[in-house]
Design an enzyme around this catalytic site. Structure first.
Site: not given
Length: 824
Positions: A190-192, A456-457, A554
Site C-alpha cells: 500500500w502507499d504506507w 473502502n472507497e 478519513e
C-alpha cells in the site's frame, strides 16, 4: 510435545462420559518449499516468513530493502505438514472434524494422504469432516499455492472484461491482481506499507470429536423494545446433531446480576439445526448500558447458557453481555440541503472522535496481546472514542474487539474490500458469502461495533472513474458493484444482524446513495454521509480548505518516525487545525454546510517503521500528532481561528450536562514569558453536546489592546476554567507562521526528574517562550502527560508513564529536549 487437550464432560447417571473432545494441533510443524530444496520447522499459528526468520535463514523482513529481497518467499508454493497421534480412542466418536480458524490463503488439505478440501479465503473459518479418514496416528498437509500466482491465474481466467486495477503504482513495489483473492489486500503493498503476501496457518487448528450433537456457533444480540421500554436478548445457537434420533432437553439462560433466569424446552432433529431463544429482561430491573469512552461506563453482565440434553449431555457457554442501542440518524437539517449523518448511542448524539486502524504488523503472529492493549489504551488515553477498522486489512482477532468493548472504543467495521473493483463470478461470491456470514456470527455480540460498511472507497473509485472505464462499459461495473455489496453482503447483514446499521461504502452518501440506486454521482458530497479528504497542495493551516461535511471518516498528513524530531510539527499542526474545524462545526450551518458529527483521521498505527500518516509509530510510541490528539479530542475544548481578520474562539463540549465556566485569553510576545495582556470573560453556561462562539475580536483591536503587538511578535493562548480549576487544555492561536516570529530566541530548557511510585515527574524550566517543546527519552517505552506543547511560562510539570520498569538514572541519561527555537 505439549498436549493441547480440552475435555468436556457430560453426566450420565452415576457415571461420566465424554461428550466432546478437542485436540489442538498448534505448535511445531514442518515447512518445505515447492521443489523440496528447503525444509524447516515452523510454528502454528504463524507464517513462512516468520519461520524462515526464526531459523536464521533470512534477516528481519523489515530491514532495509528486504521487502524486495524476499519477494521469492511469496512467489513459492509452500507446504505445511505434521504427524501426530490422537490421545483418545477414535472409534468411540460418531463425528470427527478438522477445524481451521484461519488459513492464509490458498491451499489443498490432505489428511492421511486423502484430499479432504481446499481453502481460498483468509477470512473464513473452515471445517472438514475427517470421520472416515482419521486414525490413531495421522498425517496432515496443507499444500499452499502462492497467493500472488493464484491472483494472476484468476485474473487471467476472467476473460469477459478487465476488473481494475491490475497493479499498484510502481513506487509501491507491490503485487498485481490482488482483488481476485480473498486475502489481506494491503499485504500486497500500500502507499504506507510493504509487500509481504504471507502463506501459513495464521489462526488455531484443531480436531473436534463428538457424539450425539455439537454446538458449532453461539452468538447473541441485545435488542431494545422502544414501545415496551424493555430489553430483550436474542440468542442463536447452531448445532450439528449426529444422533439418528431427535435430541430433546432444556436450555437454561442465567444473567444473575439482572435477576434473570429463563428455561426453554428444545428438540433437535438430526442434521444441522439452529436454536433461537428470546430472553426478556424485566422492565423492573435496571439495566446499565454500555457507553463509549468519555460518555459513561462500559457495564457488562456475565451470562451462562446451559443446554441440558438427552443422554446426560450438558453443554455450557459463558459470555459477557453488554446492552446498548445504536442509531444512524439521516434526517433533514434546517437551512441545509441533504441529510444529517450521525450516531446516537443509547439515544444520545455522539460526536465520533478517533482514527483509522490498520493491521499492527505484516506478520500477524507478531501481534501480541500486549501490543494490542498498548495500542488501544493509547486510543482512550488520547480522548478518542472510535476506530474505523479499514477495509484493506483484516477482520481483527477476537481480543481486539474484547478490548474495545472493555475500553469503550466504538468500531466502524469495514468489510475487507478496498480501493478496487471486484469480480462477481459464482465462485468468488460463494467465498465472500461464507466469509461475511462467518464474520457476522463471530462479531455481532460486541457492543463496540456500531456499523458495518461494505468497502473502502470502491463506490468513489467507480463513480469518480479512478480506473478510466469508458462510459459505455460503466453499467457492467455498476451491476457487479450492486451484486457484491447490495445483493450479497447487505442481504447477509440484514439477515444476520439487526442490531446495527449498514452502509455500502465509505465514503458514501448513505440514504442518498440508496435513492440513487446504490451508487451516487458524487459519493464525497458535503451534504450526505461521510467524506474522505486529502489535500497536500493547499495551506493546511488555513481552515477554509477543509470540507464542512456531515462526517469526516478519513483525512491526514504524513510524517517521519522518531529518528526525525520536529519534522513531525507539520503533520501534528495540520491535523489539529482540521480536526478542530470539524469539532467546531457540529452545531452550525454556514453557507448551507455543517453539522459535522465525526472526525476520524488517517491513521492511528503503523504496520512497519516508515514515514506514514500514523500518530503512533510501529511498536506504539506516540508521535507529536498523538499528543496533539489528546488535546484536540478533549471533551471540553476552546478552538481559536480567524475569519475576515476577526479572531474567534468557539467552545466545544462533548459532555452530557451543562457547565458554568469562564474563558481566559492571554497574549504573549515571543520575547517574554510574561503576558502582555489578558482577558477573562463573564461566567457563562456551556451547553452539553454543542459548539458555540464564546469570543470574537478584530485582530487589529487585539493587537492594539495588547501593547501594540504585531502578528509576527505575539501569540494567543486560551483555556476554559471554573473557580480557578482548569476544565480544558490550554489552546493557542498563531497570528502568523512561526517561521516569521519576531523576538523568538533560543530557549534553554532544563528538567529535574523525580519519581513518585511508578510515575516520573519532569519539572521543566525555560529561559524563553518555546513553541513545540518536544521531550524524548530515546528507546525507553512510555508516554508523557503532554508533549509538543507551547511553553509560555517559566516552569511546567510533565509526567512520564513508563510501559516497562525503568529507573530515574536511565531516564536522565536518555532524556533530550528540543523546541522550534532550536531551528529558527
Amino acid at each position: 510435545m505439549r498436549l493441547h487437550l480440552l475435555l468436556l464432560l457430560a453426566l450420565c447417571g452415576a457415571g461420566t462420559t465424554a461428550a466432546e473432545l478437542s485436540y489442538s494441533l498448534r505448535g511445531n510443524w514442518s515447512i518445505c518449499n515447492g521443489n523440496g530444496s528447503l525444509e524447516l520447522p515452523g510454528a502454528v499459528p504463524g507464517c513462512v516468513h516468520s519461520a524462515l526468520f526464526q531459523q536464521g535463514l533470512i534477516q528481519d523482513s523489515y530491514y532495509r530493502f528486504n521487502d524486495l529481497n524476499y519477494r521469492w518467499v511469496s512467489l513459492d508454493n509452500w507446504t505445511y505438514s505434521k504427524e501426530f497421534k490422537i490421545p483418545f480412542e477414535i472409534s468411540k466418536w460418531q463425528k470427527v472434524n478438522l477445524i481451521l480458524e484461519g488459513v492464509d490463503t490458498v491451499s489443498k488439505i490432505l489428511f492421511n494422504e486423502v484430499t479432504i478440501g481446499e481453502t481460498d479465503n483468509m477470512f473464513n473459518r473452515y471445517s472438514f469432516d475427517i470421520t472416515n479418514v482419521v486414525r490413531d496416528v495421522n498425517s496432515i498437509e496443507l499444500r499452499f499455492q502462492s497467493a500472488v500466482l493464484y491472483a494472476a491465474q484468476q485474473s487471467k481466467a476472467h476473460t469477459r472484461y478487465q476488473v481494475p486495477p491490475d497493479c499498484p503504482p510502481l513506487v509501491q513495489k507491490g503485487e498485481c491482481h490482488v482483488n481476485f483473492v480473498r486475502k489481506e489486500q494491503c499485504s500486497f503493498s500500500w502507499d504506507w506499507g510493504p509487500s509481504f503476501p504471507t502463506q501459513g496457518i495464521w489462526k488455531d487448528v484443531r480436531i473436534e470429536a463428538y457424539n450425539i450433537c455439537h454446538l458449532n456457533y453461539f452468538t447473541f444480540s441485545p435488542i431494545y423494545d422502544k414501545s415496551a421500554q424493555e430489553w430483550n436478548l436474542e440468542i442463536e445457537s447452531t448445532f450439528d446433531v449426529v444422533s439418528s434420533k431427535p435430541v430433546g432437553g432444556q436450555v437454561i439462560v442465567a444473567i444473575p446480576k439482572l435477576q434473570t433466569q429463563q428455561t426453554y424446552s428444545i428438540e433437535l432433529q438430526p442434521g444441522k439445526r439452529i436454536v433461537e431463544l428470546f430472553v426478556n429482561i424485566s422492565k423492573n430491573i435496571t439495566v446499565e448500558t454500555w457507553w463509549p469512552h468519555g460518555h459513561g461506563n462500559q457495564t457488562g453482565y456475565n451470562m451462562t447458557v446451559l443446554f441440558e440434553l438427552d443422554g446426560g449431555l450438558n453443554i455450557e457457554k459463558s459470555a459477557k453481555v453488554y446492552f446498548r442501542t445504536v442509531e444512524l440518524i439521516e434526517e433533514p437539517i434546517k437551512g441545509s440541503p441533504g441529510l444529517s449523518f450521525y450516531f446516537k448511542i443509547n439515544g444520545f448524539p455522539i460526536f465520533l472522535k478517533g482514527s483509522n486502524w490498520i493491521p499492527a504488523d505484516s506478520f500477524q503472529d507478531r501481534v501480541t496481546s500486549e501490543l494490542l492493549r498498548l495500542l488501544l489504551q493509547s486510543v482512550v488515553d488520547a480522548n478518542m472514542n472510535t476506530l474505523r477498522v479499514w477495509g484493506g486489512g483484516i477482520y481483527e482477532q477476537d481480543e481486539f474487539y474484547e478490548l474495545c468493548d472493555e475500553l469503550g472504543i466504538m468500531v466502524w467495521q469495514d468489510f475487507m474490500f478496498a480501493c478496487a473493483l471486484y469480480p462477481t463470478d459464482q465462485g468468488f461470491l460463494d467465498s465472500v458469502t461464507a466469509e461475511v456470514a462467518y464474520q457476522i456470527k463471530r462479531l455481532k455480540s460486541h457492543p463496540s461495533i456500531i456499523i458495518w460498511s461494505g468497502n473502502n472507497e470502491n463506490e468513489e473509485a467507480l463513480m469518480m472513474n479512478w480506473y478510466h472505464i469508458s462510459f459505455t462499459d460503466r453499467p457492467i461495473y455498476i451491476k457487479d458493484y450492486v451484486t457484491l455489496y447490495v445483493k450479497n453482503i447487505r442481504e447477509l447483514v440484514l439477515a444476520g444482524d439487526k442490531s446495527r446499521p449498514f452502509i455500502t461504502s465509505s465514503p458514501t452518501n448513505g440514504a442518498e446513495t440508496v435513492a440513487e440506486a446504490w451508487v451516487s454521482q458524487n459519493p464525497n458530497s458535503n451534504y450526505f454521509g461521510d467524506v474522505h479528504f486529502y489535500d497536500y497542495i493547499s495551506d493546511c493551516w488555513n481552515w477554509k480548505v477543509f470540507p464542512k461535511a456531515r462526517f469526516a471518516s478519513e483525512y491526514g498528513y504524513q510524517s517521519w518516525p522518531s529518528f526525525s524530531t520536529l519534522e513531525k510539527v507539520m503533520q501534528a499542526q495540520c491535523v489539529k487545525t482540521e480536526t478542530e474545524f470539524y469539532r467546531r462545526s457540529r452545531s452550525e450551518i454556514v453557507d448551507q454546510q455543517g453539522h459535522t458529527m465525526g472526525a476520524l483521521y488517517w491513521q492511528l498505527n503503523d504496520i512497519w517503521q516508515a514515514p506514514s500518516w500514523a500518530s503512533l509509530e510501529y511498536g506504539g510510541k506516540w508521535k507529536m500528532l498523538h499528543y496533539f490528539a489528546q488535546n484536540f479530542f478533549a471533551p471540553l475544548l476552546p478552538v481559536g481561528f480567524e475569519n475576515e481578520n476577526t479572531f474567534y474562539i468557539y467552545g466545544v463540549s462533548d459532555l452530557h450536562s451543562d457547565y458554568s465556566m469562564t474563558l481566559s485569553v492571554r497574549v504573549h510576545t515571543w520575547s517574554s514569558l510574561e503576558p502582555v495582556c489578558s482577558r477573562v470573560t463573564e461566567r457563562f453556561v456551556m451547553k452539553g453536546g454543542e459548539a458555540v462562539c464564546l469570543y470574537e475580536e478584530p485582530v487589529s483591536e487585539l493587537l492594539r489592546r495588547c501593547g501594540n503587538c504585531t502578528r509576527e511578535s505575539c501569540v494567543v493562548s486560551f483555556y476554559l476554567s471554573a473557580d480557578h480549576e482548569l476544565l480544558s487544555p490550554t489552546n493557542y492561536h498563531f497570528l502568523s507562521s512561526p517561521k516569521e516570529a519576531v523576538g523568538l530566541c533560543k530557549a534553554q530548557i532544563t528538567a529535574i526528574i523525580s519519581q513518585q511510585g511508578d510515575i516520573f515527574v519532569f519539572d521543566l524550566e525555560t529561559s524563553a517562550v518555546a513553541p513545540f517543546v518536544w521531550l524524548d527519552v530515546g528507546s525507553i517505552p512510555g508516554r508523557f502527560s503532554d508533549n509538543g506543547f507551547l511553553m509560555t511560562e517559566k516552569t511546567r510539570t510533565i509526567l512520564f508513564y513508563p510501559w516497562e520498569p525503568t529507573s530515574k538514572n536511565e531516564l536522565e541519561q536518555s532524556f533530550h529536549v528540543t523546541s522550534l527555537t532550536d531551528i529558527y
